[in-house]
Design a protein around this motif. Structure first.
Motif, PDB file in Angstrom:
ATOM      1  N   LEU A 167      93.003  56.790  -3.127  1.00 29.23           N
ATOM      2  CA  LEU A 167      93.538  56.231  -1.887  1.00 29.23           C
ATOM      3  C   LEU A 167      94.917  55.609  -2.105  1.00 29.23           C
ATOM      4  CD1 LEU A 167      92.425  55.960   0.999  1.00 29.23           C
ATOM      5  CD2 LEU A 167      92.005  53.564   0.441  1.00 29.23           C
ATOM      6  N   GLU A 168      95.022  54.749  -3.110  1.00 32.83           N
ATOM      7  CA  GLU A 168      96.289  54.073  -3.380  1.00 32.83           C
ATOM      8  C   GLU A 168      97.392  55.081  -3.731  1.00 32.83           C
ATOM      9  OE1 GLU A 168      97.281  50.873  -3.424  1.00 32.83           O
ATOM     10  OE2 GLU A 168      95.400  49.729  -3.256  1.00 32.83           O
ATOM     11  N   GLN A 169      97.031  56.038  -4.596  1.00 30.80           N
ATOM     12  CA  GLN A 169      98.020  57.026  -5.033  1.00 30.80           C
ATOM     13  C   GLN A 169      98.489  57.881  -3.863  1.00 30.80           C
ATOM     14  OE1 GLN A 169      99.132  57.523  -8.482  1.00 30.80           O
ATOM     15  NE2 GLN A 169     100.697  58.508  -7.234  1.00 30.80           N
ATOM     16  N   SER A 170      97.549  58.354  -3.058  1.00 27.26           N
ATOM     17  CA  SER A 170      97.926  59.264  -1.974  1.00 27.26           C
ATOM     18  C   SER A 170      98.676  58.517  -0.866  1.00 27.26           C
ATOM     19  CB  SER A 170      96.703  60.004  -1.432  1.00 27.26           C
ATOM     20  OG  SER A 170      95.738  59.109  -0.938  1.00 27.26           O
ATOM     21  N   LEU A 171      98.289  57.271  -0.612  1.00 29.00           N
ATOM     22  CA  LEU A 171      99.023  56.489   0.385  1.00 29.00           C
ATOM     23  C   LEU A 171     100.455  56.250  -0.070  1.00 29.00           C
ATOM     24  CD1 LEU A 171      96.369  53.810   1.420  1.00 29.00           C
ATOM     25  CD2 LEU A 171      97.356  55.580   2.899  1.00 29.00           C
ATOM     26  N   ALA A 172     100.612  55.902  -1.345  1.00 29.61           N
ATOM     27  CA  ALA A 172     101.956  55.679  -1.880  1.00 29.61           C
ATOM     28  C   ALA A 172     102.780  56.960  -1.778  1.00 29.61           C
ATOM     29  CB  ALA A 172     101.871  55.205  -3.330  1.00 29.61           C
ATOM     30  N   ASP A 173     102.202  58.071  -2.218  1.00 25.95           N
ATOM     31  CA  ASP A 173     102.927  59.350  -2.227  1.00 25.95           C
ATOM     32  C   ASP A 173     103.313  59.793  -0.818  1.00 25.95           C
ATOM     33  OD1 ASP A 173     102.686  59.474  -4.968  1.00 25.95           O
ATOM     34  OD2 ASP A 173     101.111  61.014  -4.975  1.00 25.95           O
ATOM     35  N   ILE A 174     102.364  59.761   0.097  1.00 28.38           N
ATOM     36  CA  ILE A 174     102.624  60.337   1.420  1.00 28.38           C
ATOM     37  C   ILE A 174     103.450  59.390   2.296  1.00 28.38           C
ATOM     38  CG2 ILE A 174     101.573  61.327   3.515  1.00 28.38           C
ATOM     39  CD1 ILE A 174     101.540  63.056   0.806  1.00 28.38           C
ATOM     40  N   SER A 175     103.293  58.068   2.097  1.00 28.23           N
ATOM     41  CA  SER A 175     104.166  57.201   2.903  1.00 28.23           C
ATOM     42  C   SER A 175     105.610  57.377   2.437  1.00 28.23           C
ATOM     43  CB  SER A 175     103.704  55.745   2.871  1.00 28.23           C
ATOM     44  OG  SER A 175     103.988  55.156   1.640  1.00 28.23           O
ATOM     45  N   ASP A 176     105.805  57.546   1.133  1.00 31.33           N
ATOM     46  CA  ASP A 176     107.142  57.806   0.618  1.00 31.33           C
ATOM     47  C   ASP A 176     107.692  59.142   1.145  1.00 31.33           C
ATOM     48  OD1 ASP A 176     109.303  57.045  -1.194  1.00 31.33           O
ATOM     49  OD2 ASP A 176     108.716  58.844  -2.314  1.00 31.33           O
ATOM     50  N   ALA A 220      94.050  46.941   4.010  1.00 30.97           N
ATOM     51  CA  ALA A 220      95.087  46.334   3.181  1.00 30.97           C
ATOM     52  C   ALA A 220      95.949  47.397   2.512  1.00 30.97           C
ATOM     53  CB  ALA A 220      94.450  45.425   2.131  1.00 30.97           C
ATOM     54  N   ALA A 221      95.305  48.437   1.986  1.00 35.38           N
ATOM     55  CA  ALA A 221      96.043  49.502   1.298  1.00 35.38           C
ATOM     56  C   ALA A 221      96.984  50.220   2.268  1.00 35.38           C
ATOM     57  CB  ALA A 221      95.077  50.488   0.653  1.00 35.38           C
ATOM     58  N   ALA A 222      96.475  50.533   3.464  1.00 33.74           N
ATOM     59  CA  ALA A 222      97.314  51.223   4.452  1.00 33.74           C
ATOM     60  C   ALA A 222      98.488  50.340   4.854  1.00 33.74           C
ATOM     61  CB  ALA A 222      96.489  51.625   5.673  1.00 33.74           C
ATOM     62  N   GLY A 223      98.224  49.031   5.013  1.00 40.27           N
ATOM     63  CA  GLY A 223      99.283  48.099   5.386  1.00 40.27           C
ATOM     64  C   GLY A 223     100.348  47.998   4.306  1.00 40.27           C
ATOM     65  N   LYS A 224      99.891  47.917   3.067  1.00 41.96           N
ATOM     66  CA  LYS A 224     100.804  47.778   1.930  1.00 41.96           C
ATOM     67  C   LYS A 224     101.781  48.953   1.853  1.00 41.96           C
ATOM     68  CE  LYS A 224      99.822  48.273  -2.791  1.00 41.96           C
ATOM     69  NZ  LYS A 224      98.730  48.123  -3.758  1.00 41.96           N
ATOM     70  N   HIS A 225     101.277  50.135   2.153  1.00 41.31           N
ATOM     71  CA  HIS A 225     102.135  51.315   2.051  1.00 41.31           C
ATOM     72  C   HIS A 225     102.783  51.672   3.379  1.00 41.31           C
ATOM     73  CE1 HIS A 225     100.955  52.000  -2.059  1.00 41.31           C
ATOM     74  NE2 HIS A 225      99.707  51.810  -1.718  1.00 41.31           N
ATOM     75  N   THR A 226     102.698  50.791   4.320  1.00 42.37           N
ATOM     76  CA  THR A 226     103.258  50.995   5.656  1.00 42.37           C
ATOM     77  C   THR A 226     103.041  52.414   6.190  1.00 42.37           C
ATOM     78  OG1 THR A 226     105.482  51.538   4.833  1.00 42.37           O
ATOM     79  CG2 THR A 226     105.020  49.212   5.368  1.00 42.37           C
ATOM     80  N   ILE A 227     101.787  52.800   6.202  1.00 45.28           N
ATOM     81  CA  ILE A 227     101.470  54.077   6.848  1.00 45.28           C
ATOM     82  C   ILE A 227     100.493  53.773   7.975  1.00 45.28           C
ATOM     83  CG2 ILE A 227      99.702  54.649   5.097  1.00 45.28           C
ATOM     84  CD1 ILE A 227     100.646  57.626   5.466  1.00 45.28           C
ATOM     85  N   ASP A 228     100.793  54.312   9.130  1.00 50.58           N
ATOM     86  CA  ASP A 228      99.998  54.084  10.328  1.00 50.58           C
ATOM     87  C   ASP A 228      98.582  54.640  10.114  1.00 50.58           C
ATOM     88  OD1 ASP A 228      98.982  53.955  12.862  1.00 50.58           O
ATOM     89  OD2 ASP A 228     100.827  54.672  13.815  1.00 50.58           O
TER      90      ASP A 228
END
Ligand code: C2E
Ligand code: CA
Ligand code: CA
Ligand code: CA
Length: 279
Positions: free
Chosen positions: A94-103, A134-142
């Motif tokens: 989750l953390e990795q994919s959120l970071a990658d895709i929000s970027d 929290a994870a979604a918020g941290k990576h600013t992805i809707d």
């Protein structure tokens, strides 16, 4: 004879022992895998059938271990589930994919969606939803760009417990997809009970789409029923233009499969899709 029986018993016993040994070996390697950075996440594009443009990606976990080589998630996810390691591994994905895709999205004009597989086990963890939010918020992805894919057969074992958790996910704006649709004990009634907004037609059906008229009718029916519940319908395992054309004629919405792309590293995703339009 007795001796023969004993012989085949010993043989069988040996096979079981080999399997047990293999699982134990996997388990102890799996325990170290997070610490040793042996996991990575790849992304398989999901394409809008009508426009041919990318809609999103599914995150798929990969494990490479020095001794074991590449191990398929089909082999290690069940062990991760049994040992409880799935909680940590799932958070990594989750953390990795959120970071990658929000970027990725920040460099694009229009954002794509991200689908992540969830083991029903993960839903039982205390504070799981808090962690997701929290994870979604941290990576600013809707959260509306995020879909959780859950396999129906496992869900249904624990429906009473899981339903309110799924509803809370929906209340937080996340989307839910019923994965491997049609393979479990699927009952159409679950479509109205579960708070889902997508179904994913399993690859085993898409495989037979062109060779079995029963399967063709089944897929057509799934699409029509999904449509009546206003669900997004995704077909996985699309490998040929002919399969795609047929799915299009049924008005299936989204296709995923080797015909378009294998699961891609983030670098390959960037190279191929960063500047393309969305559907
Ligand atoms: P799935 O969720 O049904 O994922 C689709 C699988 O089909 C993936 O296998 C994908 O690589 C493969 N695939 C996609 N398109 C094609 C195609 O056109 N032809 C063929 N032959 N195969 C195709 P993969 O990556 O080996 O994953 C296997 C399963 O492991 C997944 O099935 C999913 O249930 C599980 N899995 C993978 N990553 C995760 C994860 O992060 N968490 C959890 N809980 N499970 C995961
Ligand atoms: Ca999936
Ligand atoms: Ca599947
Ligand atoms: Ca699956």
């Amino acid at each position: 004879s007795k001796a023969q029986q004993k012989g085949s018993f010993l043989f069988f016993n040996k096979l079981i022992n080999q399997q047990v040994h293999k699982d134990l070996q996997l388990e102890s390697a799996l325990r170290l895998a997070l610490k040793n950075n042996e996991f990575s996440v790849v992304y398989q594009p999901q394409i809008c059938i009508q426009s041919g443009h990318i809609n999103g990606v599914e995150a798929l976990l990969r494990w490479h271990n020095e001794q074991l080589g590449h191990v398929s998630p089909v082999d290690f996810i069940p062990i991760a589930e049994d040992t409880g390691l799935i909680h940590e591994i799932g958070m990594f994905v989750l953390e990795q994919s959120l970071a990658d895709i929000s970027d990725f999205n920040h460099h694009r004009e229009h954002p794509i969606t991200l689908s992540v597989n969830l083991s029903p086990r993960q839903l039982n963890a205390p504070k799981f939803i808090d962690k997701l939010v929290a994870a979604a918020g941290k990576h600013t992805i809707d959260s509306q760009l995020i879909t959780f894919e859950i396999t129906e057969s496992l869900l249904i074992e624990d429906l009473a417990h899981v339903s309110p958790i799924l509803q809370t996910l929906r209340d937080n704006g996340f989307n839910l997809s019923l994965d491997d649709f049609g393979t479990g004990y699927s009952s159409l009634s679950y479509l109205s009970i579960l708070p889902i907004n997508e179904i994913k037609i399993d690859r085993s059906f898409v495989d037979k789409l062109l060779t079995s008229s029963e399967t063709e009718n089944l897929i057509r029916a799934i699409v029509a029923i999904g449509e009546s519940y206003q669900l997004t319908i995704v077909a996985e395992g699309v490998e040929t233009a002919e399969q795609l054309a047929k799915l299009n004629s049924f008005q299936c919405h989204i296709a995923q499969g080797y015909y378009f792309d294998r699961p891609l590293s983030l670098t390959d995703l960037n190279n191929k899709y960063l500047t393309t339009v969305c559907c």
